[in-house]
Write a protein that holds these residues in place. Structure first.
Motif, short mmCIF file in Angstrom:
data_model
loop_
_atom_site.label_atom_id
_atom_site.label_comp_id
_atom_site.label_asym_id
_atom_site.label_seq_id
_atom_site.Cartn_x
_atom_site.Cartn_y
_atom_site.Cartn_z
N TYR A 18 1.32 -1.47 -0.27
CA TYR A 18 0.05 -0.17 -0.49
C TYR A 18 1.17 1.36 0.17
N TYR A 19 0.53 2.28 -0.61
CA TYR A 19 0.84 3.48 -1.08
C TYR A 19 0.03 4.60 -0.28
N ARG A 20 0.17 5.29 0.34
CA ARG A 20 -0.30 7.13 0.31
C ARG A 20 0.33 8.11 0.02
N ALA A 22 1.31 9.12 -2.67
CA ALA A 22 2.67 9.50 -3.62
C ALA A 22 2.64 10.64 -4.06
N TYR A 59 7.93 8.55 -2.29
CA TYR A 59 7.10 7.29 -1.89
C TYR A 59 7.13 8.14 -0.33
N TRP A 61 5.14 7.27 2.35
CA TRP A 61 4.57 6.50 3.18
C TRP A 61 4.43 5.62 2.70
N THR A 62 5.06 3.94 2.61
CA THR A 62 4.60 2.12 1.87
C THR A 62 4.98 1.95 2.81
N THR A 63 3.74 0.12 3.32
CA THR A 63 4.25 -0.92 3.42
C THR A 63 5.61 -1.32 3.20
N ASP A 223 -2.77 7.84 -4.37
CA ASP A 223 -2.72 6.41 -3.46
C ASP A 223 -2.24 5.50 -4.75
N THR A 225 -2.57 0.60 -4.97
CA THR A 225 -1.82 -0.72 -3.98
C THR A 225 -1.61 -1.35 -5.70
#
Length: 235
Positions: A18-20, A22, A59, A61-63, A223, A225
């Motif tokens: 998951y990316y938020r 970006a 990026y 914030w990503t997992t 964002d 996925t």
């Protein structure tokens, strides 16, 4: 057994990732089709006119954790389906590099990548090794993009895993993989842009495709996925 190696302490988890928030800039340019002949798998056809795209990504914030990325793609077709073939790709941290190479066949390497804004310009730079400029792109956003969530070309890449056996004639794996991803654009802008390939490098041939004419430039906030991939051809 864990999803990835090491099997008792996996380097990354199972997709999706998951990316938020970006951010990206992309500059598409016409290039010489003769420069592309020796880099495309035979099952892919170059779209006309021959077009490459240089993109930079931030990026926050990503997992995978935060990282930056740069990608050089070619617009292609596979059995008439439009795709974007990843020719070169670099990242700034190990987790997305390992997962990208092993799951989808992204030919990722580590590099120094900056994504910055100055006055009315947003720009990205790629150095490998640090201090040796390989590529850069600059975009000046000027107007809202006409199509924010329209169909985009899925990424496709060639995953090659060499055989460990000394006299093997073929790699252990040679798969053409289409990436499955969902993107929700929060903000999109079009404008003018430029690309530059500052240093010729045999180790990192980002400047292999000459820039004939810039045809599009954009800036996106979105964002994403990043899901599994799909093997569309075994070579």
């Amino acid at each position: 057994m864990a999803y990835s190696m090491p099997v008792d302490a996996p380097a990354y988890q199972r997709p999706p990732f998951y990316y938020r928030g970006a951010r990206s800039i992309s500059v598409a340019f016409e290039t010489d089709p003769n420069a592309v002949v020796d880099v495309l798998p035979q099952c892919l056809a170059l779209s006309e006119p021959a077009t490459a795209v240089l993109s930079f990504y931030e990026y926050p914030w990503t997992t995978f954790g935060p990282y930056n990325e740069a990608i050089l793609t070619l617009l292609v077709e596979h059995k008439t389906k439009p795709l974007a073939y990843i020719q070169q790709i670099v990242v700034t941290t190990e987790p997305p590099m390992l997962a990208g190479r092993e799951i989808w066949g992204f030919p990722k390497k580590l590099a120094a990548i900056d994504f910055k804004s100055e006055r009315d310009m947003i720009f990205g730079t790629l150095e490998r090794p640090a201090g040796i400029r390989i590529a850069s792109a600059v975009v000046r956003p000027e107007r809202p993009a006409q199509r924010l969530n329209g169909p985009a070309r899925p990424a496709v890449s060639l995953r090659v895993i060499p055989s460990p056996e000394e006299h093997a004639e073929r790699p252990s794996c040679a798969d053409l993989i289409e990436t499955i991803a969902e993107q929700k654009v929060i903000e999109g802008w079009e404008g003018i842009g430029s690309v530059s390939f500052a240093e010729h490098s045999v180790l990192d041939p980002w400047g292999k495709f000459p820039v004939k004419r810039v045809v599009a430039a954009n800036y996106l906030v979105y964002d994403m996925t990043l899901g599994h991939g799909k093997v569309i051809e075994r070579l």
